[in-house]
Write a protein that holds these residues in place. Structure first.
Motif, PDB file in Angstrom:
ATOM      1  N   LEU A  27      39.538  56.798  58.127  1.00 50.87           N
ATOM      2  CA  LEU A  27      40.715  55.979  58.404  1.00 50.87           C
ATOM      3  C   LEU A  27      41.643  56.743  59.334  1.00 50.87           C
ATOM      4  N   ARG A  59      28.037  48.764  66.463  1.00 54.94           N
ATOM      5  CA  ARG A  59      29.038  48.588  65.412  1.00 54.94           C
ATOM      6  C   ARG A  59      29.056  47.145  64.951  1.00 54.94           C
ATOM      7  N   ALA A  92      31.769  44.653  62.883  1.00 53.29           N
ATOM      8  CA  ALA A  92      33.050  44.378  62.243  1.00 53.29           C
ATOM      9  C   ALA A  92      32.864  43.271  61.202  1.00 53.29           C
ATOM     10  N   PRO A 136      42.946  49.000  66.585  1.00 60.33           N
ATOM     11  CA  PRO A 136      42.550  48.282  65.357  1.00 60.33           C
ATOM     12  C   PRO A 136      41.260  47.481  65.531  1.00 60.33           C
ATOM     13  N   ASP A 147      38.690  48.347  66.948  1.00 56.59           N
ATOM     14  CA  ASP A 147      37.523  49.223  66.849  1.00 56.59           C
ATOM     15  C   ASP A 147      37.044  49.371  65.400  1.00 56.59           C
ATOM     16  N   THR A 148      37.795  48.826  64.467  1.00 59.02           N
ATOM     17  CA  THR A 148      37.412  48.892  63.060  1.00 59.02           C
ATOM     18  C   THR A 148      36.064  48.219  62.837  1.00 59.02           C
ATOM     19  N   GLN A 160      31.750  54.026  58.128  1.00 55.73           N
ATOM     20  CA  GLN A 160      32.889  53.128  58.288  1.00 55.73           C
ATOM     21  C   GLN A 160      33.993  53.796  59.106  1.00 55.73           C
ATOM     22  N   VAL A 161      34.486  53.067  60.085  1.00 56.45           N
ATOM     23  CA  VAL A 161      35.654  53.488  60.859  1.00 56.45           C
ATOM     24  C   VAL A 161      36.727  52.411  60.686  1.00 56.45           C
ATOM     25  N   THR A 162      37.894  52.844  60.239  1.00 58.63           N
ATOM     26  CA  THR A 162      39.010  51.916  60.063  1.00 58.63           C
ATOM     27  C   THR A 162      40.206  52.441  60.848  1.00 58.63           C
ATOM     28  N   VAL A 163      40.729  51.590  61.716  1.00 56.06           N
ATOM     29  CA  VAL A 163      41.868  51.971  62.544  1.00 56.06           C
ATOM     30  C   VAL A 163      43.059  51.115  62.145  1.00 56.06           C
ATOM     31  N   SER A 164      44.116  51.762  61.697  1.00 56.06           N
ATOM     32  CA  SER A 164      45.307  51.033  61.276  1.00 56.06           C
ATOM     33  C   SER A 164      46.309  50.952  62.426  1.00 56.06           C
TER      34      SER A 164
END
Length: 124
Positions: free
Chosen positions: A11, A38, A40, A88, A90-91, A119-123
């Motif tokens: 994250l 990827r 989503a 975001p 890119d999540t 998992q990649v999470t971009v806030s």
């Protein structure tokens, strides 16, 4: 057989960076091209980047061009995806894949082996 294990997801806040790793085993690393894809939530898996056996040829999705870099380290049998200026959108779950030809491909149908994903999470 080729085994692929991804790592490095997590994250992060928008604008920051992450580096994904994909460690390969089972066949000589120089025998296959590599790609990153990827997926989503609610969307189909899409191409992100690919690199040839030698590392000299690469391809990127337009959405990541200029922000992501794919490189391979033959000494470590590992391919990396350096992701800068993350957004975001890119999540996603990021997958690496191996292609037993020496063609830089963007279609997931052409890849022979897949990792389990990270998992990649971009806030925002």
């Amino acid at each position: 057989q080729v085994q692929l294990v991804e790592s490095g997801g997590g994250l992060v806040q928008a604008g920051n960076s992450l580096r994904l790793s994909c460690a390969a085993s089972g066949r000589p690393f120089s025998n296959y091209a590599m790609g990153w894809f990827r997926q989503a939530p609610g969307k189909e898996r899409e191409f992100v980047a690919a690199i040839s056996r030698s590392g000299y040829n690469t391809a990127y999705a337009d959405s990541v061009k200029g922000r992501f870099t794919i490189i391979r380290d033959t000494t470590k049998s590992t391919v990396y995806l350096q992701m800068n200026n993350l957004r975001p959108e890119d999540t996603a779950v990021y997958y690496c894949a191996a292609d037993l030809t020496n063609v830089v491909r963007t279609s997931q149908r052409e890849y022979d082996y897949w990792g389990q994903g990270t998992q990649v999470t971009v806030s925002s």
